[in-house]
Design a protein around this motif. Sequence first.
Motif, short mmCIF file in Angstrom:
data_model
loop_
_atom_site.label_atom_id
_atom_site.label_comp_id
_atom_site.label_asym_id
_atom_site.label_seq_id
_atom_site.Cartn_x
_atom_site.Cartn_y
_atom_site.Cartn_z
N VAL A 149 -27.33 -13.89 1.30
CA VAL A 149 -26.75 -15.24 1.32
C VAL A 149 -25.44 -15.16 0.54
O VAL A 149 -25.22 -14.20 -0.19
CB VAL A 149 -27.67 -16.28 0.64
CG1 VAL A 149 -28.94 -16.50 1.43
CG2 VAL A 149 -28.00 -15.86 -0.79
N ASN A 150 -24.59 -16.17 0.70
CA ASN A 150 -23.35 -16.16 -0.08
C ASN A 150 -23.56 -16.90 -1.39
O ASN A 150 -24.03 -18.04 -1.38
CB ASN A 150 -22.22 -16.84 0.69
CG ASN A 150 -21.69 -15.94 1.78
OD1 ASN A 150 -21.40 -14.78 1.55
ND2 ASN A 150 -21.58 -16.48 2.99
N PRO A 151 -23.22 -16.26 -2.51
CA PRO A 151 -23.24 -17.01 -3.77
C PRO A 151 -22.00 -17.90 -3.80
O PRO A 151 -20.91 -17.44 -3.47
CB PRO A 151 -23.15 -15.91 -4.84
CG PRO A 151 -22.45 -14.78 -4.16
CD PRO A 151 -22.74 -14.88 -2.68
N ILE A 152 -22.16 -19.15 -4.16
CA ILE A 152 -20.94 -19.97 -4.30
C ILE A 152 -20.80 -20.43 -5.74
O ILE A 152 -21.73 -20.88 -6.37
CB ILE A 152 -20.85 -21.13 -3.29
CG1 ILE A 152 -22.04 -22.06 -3.40
CG2 ILE A 152 -20.72 -20.60 -1.89
CD1 ILE A 152 -21.81 -23.32 -2.59
N MET A 153 -19.60 -20.25 -6.23
CA MET A 153 -19.32 -20.27 -7.66
C MET A 153 -18.06 -21.10 -7.92
O MET A 153 -17.28 -21.31 -7.03
CB MET A 153 -19.02 -18.84 -8.11
CG MET A 153 -20.05 -17.82 -7.72
SD MET A 153 -21.43 -17.88 -8.83
CE MET A 153 -20.69 -17.20 -10.29
N PRO A 154 -17.87 -21.49 -9.18
CA PRO A 154 -16.57 -22.07 -9.52
C PRO A 154 -15.47 -21.03 -9.24
O PRO A 154 -15.75 -19.85 -9.42
CB PRO A 154 -16.68 -22.33 -11.03
CG PRO A 154 -18.14 -22.31 -11.32
CD PRO A 154 -18.76 -21.41 -10.33
N PRO A 155 -14.28 -21.36 -8.80
CA PRO A 155 -13.78 -22.73 -8.63
C PRO A 155 -14.11 -23.36 -7.27
O PRO A 155 -13.70 -24.50 -7.05
CB PRO A 155 -12.27 -22.54 -8.77
CG PRO A 155 -12.02 -21.18 -8.22
CD PRO A 155 -13.23 -20.37 -8.55
N ALA A 156 -14.82 -22.63 -6.38
CA ALA A 156 -15.10 -23.22 -5.07
C ALA A 156 -15.94 -24.48 -5.21
O ALA A 156 -15.77 -25.45 -4.46
CB ALA A 156 -15.79 -22.20 -4.18
N VAL A 157 -16.87 -24.48 -6.15
CA VAL A 157 -17.67 -25.68 -6.47
C VAL A 157 -17.74 -25.80 -7.99
O VAL A 157 -17.53 -24.80 -8.68
CB VAL A 157 -19.11 -25.59 -5.90
CG1 VAL A 157 -19.13 -25.63 -4.39
CG2 VAL A 157 -19.83 -24.36 -6.42
N PRO A 158 -18.04 -26.98 -8.52
CA PRO A 158 -18.23 -27.08 -9.98
C PRO A 158 -19.42 -26.21 -10.41
O PRO A 158 -20.33 -25.96 -9.62
CB PRO A 158 -18.55 -28.56 -10.20
CG PRO A 158 -18.19 -29.26 -8.94
CD PRO A 158 -18.23 -28.27 -7.84
N ALA A 159 -19.42 -25.78 -11.68
CA ALA A 159 -20.48 -24.90 -12.19
C ALA A 159 -21.87 -25.52 -11.98
O ALA A 159 -22.83 -24.80 -11.67
CB ALA A 159 -20.26 -24.60 -13.67
N SER A 160 -21.95 -26.82 -12.10
CA SER A 160 -23.26 -27.48 -11.95
C SER A 160 -23.76 -27.42 -10.51
O SER A 160 -24.91 -27.71 -10.24
CB SER A 160 -23.17 -28.93 -12.41
OG SER A 160 -22.23 -29.61 -11.60
N GLU A 161 -22.86 -27.06 -9.58
CA GLU A 161 -23.27 -26.97 -8.18
C GLU A 161 -23.30 -25.52 -7.70
O GLU A 161 -23.42 -25.25 -6.50
CB GLU A 161 -22.34 -27.80 -7.29
CG GLU A 161 -22.50 -29.29 -7.52
CD GLU A 161 -21.53 -30.12 -6.70
OE1 GLU A 161 -21.15 -29.68 -5.59
OE2 GLU A 161 -21.16 -31.20 -7.15
N ALA A 162 -23.19 -24.57 -8.63
CA ALA A 162 -23.27 -23.16 -8.23
C ALA A 162 -24.62 -22.92 -7.57
O ALA A 162 -25.63 -23.52 -7.95
CB ALA A 162 -23.11 -22.28 -9.46
#
Lengths: 80, 807
Positions: free
Chosen positions: B752-765
């Motif tokens: 799966v793709n990890p999604i991380m800041p800055p693409a999303v806020p840290a709370s939505e990683a």
Amino acid sequence: MTITEKIIGLIQRTAKHTQGYAITAQSELVNQLGYDSLKLMQLITLLEDEFDLMIDDIHIGELRTVAHLAALVEEETACV
Amino acid sequence: MDILDVSFSCTSVDAVSSAQWDTAGRTSGLNKDFLSIVEKSKVNNLKHNYLLLSCQNDIVARANLYEVNFDFSTTDQSLKDCIKVIKHWQSDFMDFKVLELGLFTMIGDGLDCIDERYLLPAMEATAQHMISQAEQLGSDFLLIRDIPLARYQAMQAVLQPLGFLPCSGFTNAVLYNQWQDFEQYLHSMKSKSRTKAKAALNLTEKFGIRVQVLTDYQHLAPQMAALWRNVNQSSKDYSREQLNSEFFALTQHYLPQHSEVITFEHQGKLVGFMYNLIGADEYIMLDWGVDYDFEYYQSANLYRAASLLSVQRMIELGKQRLELGITNYTPKLFLGATLEPKLFFVRHRTDPDKTEALARALTDNIQHDAELTIPACYQTQDRPCWNELQWREFIHREIDGCDATDAFAVVQRFGLPQQLKLAGLYSYYPEFCSGQFATIKNSAGADVVLLGTNSYLGLNTHPHVVAAAIAAVDRYGTGCSGSPLLNGTLDLHNRLVQRITAFSQKPAALLCSTGYQTNLAALSALIQPETLVLMDERNHRSLFDGVALAGGKMRVFAHRNYTQLESILKRSQGYPVLVVTDSVFSMEGSLADLPALVQLKQQYGFRLFVDESHAVGVLGQTGAGAAEHFGCLAQVDVVMATFSKSFASLGGYIAASCKVVNYIKHKGAGHIFSASMPAASAAAALAALDLIEQGSAQRQQLHDNCRYFATGLQAIGFQLQIPPVPIIHLILGHPTLTLAAYQTLLRRHVYVNPIMPPAVPASEAGFRISLMASHRQTELDQALAEFDRLYQEITSHGYSLTLAQTE
């Protein structure tokens, strides 16, 4: 509520790093509160919503601290 | 400078006599008695190495080395909720064998000498010895602890050539004695603090607690160890010592004149203690233990009482200062303590990148911002006081090793990949060894279920598409070597333009060589300096970059918050406005409310630019995208999409009015000044379009797969909505947890793709899970079983996914 207090309220809703800091007029937007260009733009939009004004883009690059934001808002509201 | 040699080295203090060792320096913390306690009690299973250093056959210095397992994750407060599960997956996470020069269990110099002039050569010889010793022991890191700022520059000159880098150490709290007696001390406090202090000392009358200072405490050692463990286990701050009963018993044996314990007893039972050492000039508050179940624990402030009594003892004994140690600074500041930052020097045994990664990680994590002050000794005329930012900047600059005016200073500073590699979490650029089918081959040849591609329809391995690409290469060769404006337009490109024009239900279209470039080319051409561009905050980076390149005025509205958009529109009357939005937001799988935007457009009269990259092939009757799905394609002024997702190729297009397309074709720099799409890519896109146009069954299968998988995740316990598009954003709520979970899934053959800041806020990683039409149920079930296991592991280790997913 003063302009600075209102701005601090908006920052508490949007800033990346607010834990461990008492946000003051001297707080630095990028270094201390973790604003990047996008977050800063979100804050500008919120400020414009709150104070019902349009901030001139040429000033945005000069914003470093909460006090700068407050001064900018004061200047713009004085012009209205 | 004198040259010093290591003339004696041993692994036990028994091998050296007191007469020899204790005359080789001045610091009492390094005396044999103190060292014996740590060695004999076997705390933390340290490997000891004691050094004597000589100058022309005279012993002039001594050093205390030990190898210890140091779990650096304990220095990162942000990990506290998820560290248990990370350690479950990766037991050695940030846990390293460290050869240290210092004093275990207390702050202080691990190296001292009979005369200050020997200090630097002694440090050089010791550091060289550490390097060879680390080779023998196989230590991961070398660490020199507790260098005071006043000595930093001299030490740096010696240690940097040997491969050490400086970093922040722990701030040490010290109270300097300036009082005749304790009453005078209490009077020196502000009245509010004095009232609190007096209240804290009133234990006997108020709670019936018996307070004693004991020099004979050996019999209490087991109880002290138990109370100490209470504190250690619940400590929110860094703590690595594992003290035991022997430790406390041995201190009395070895230090009868140099240690004492302040005890709190209630009804004959020890409920708290402060264990203190008595040095030549200093009184040291070393270890604290308390019974949290004691009935008056909440109301009687035992820690405050113990620390005040320690101040009293320091004054009574006529010592110059009270050493209060590291962490838990607030009650120490209450006493009036000064906070003195210390520096460490670190070096990885073999890898300079890891040296730098650890130095930066410690510098960022080890100090608590609010607690840092820089003492007068390091203030300069042009910098009379430092705040924590300046302190960090100072150390990072030292690590950079280049001038601030170097154009590549920012490159020197960038350390995230090295830090992730040090933690074993670097996850980018994974290598796969096959085409992107529903499963892919990893480098060991195993099949990995692919839940992280944008090839939603699975066409990039479809025989029709592959054959078309091969035929195109046969006929046209590999590249066009020129701009579409000049020699770069093939009949194939024109056919693709015609087909896309019809597919998009717009009068005209144009091609660009990548999707990113398409947005840059179109927006930079269309936006004028006076244009006001209004963007959804979650728009793709290429849209932001396109606007930035154009230099127009931009405002962002909160994600899908069209009320806020309207408030901006209301105060922007008179501006030429362009609203730009993704139709499908690629990270979170949410959908723009295009009908709402179209309604605002009719009311306020702006232009609307919609990026349909993740929607084409997936949404709409014919697969033309979200605007078709919502029945408002005609009201969208500019449709942008890419060929690199459902189209299984590379490149992008703009579909719009003839005027708009004509303008971008002649003004869009990204279109004109870049070679056109290779023939194979254009042919693949054309062939994929054949399948997309016939592909309503595949689209249905894709949506069915998505529903099946999302429902399966809900059944496991993950909190999520069934998404409108085949992208599931699974929030884990923490970037480090996300990377560790990603690697765990990958080891278990699910990508799966990890999604991380800055693409999303840290709370939505978290994970971005994308489904394909070609996934079979067996593959989805295999992946769901792994998600189930992951869920059980995360929740059984005390991390609240519900909290993360509903915040």
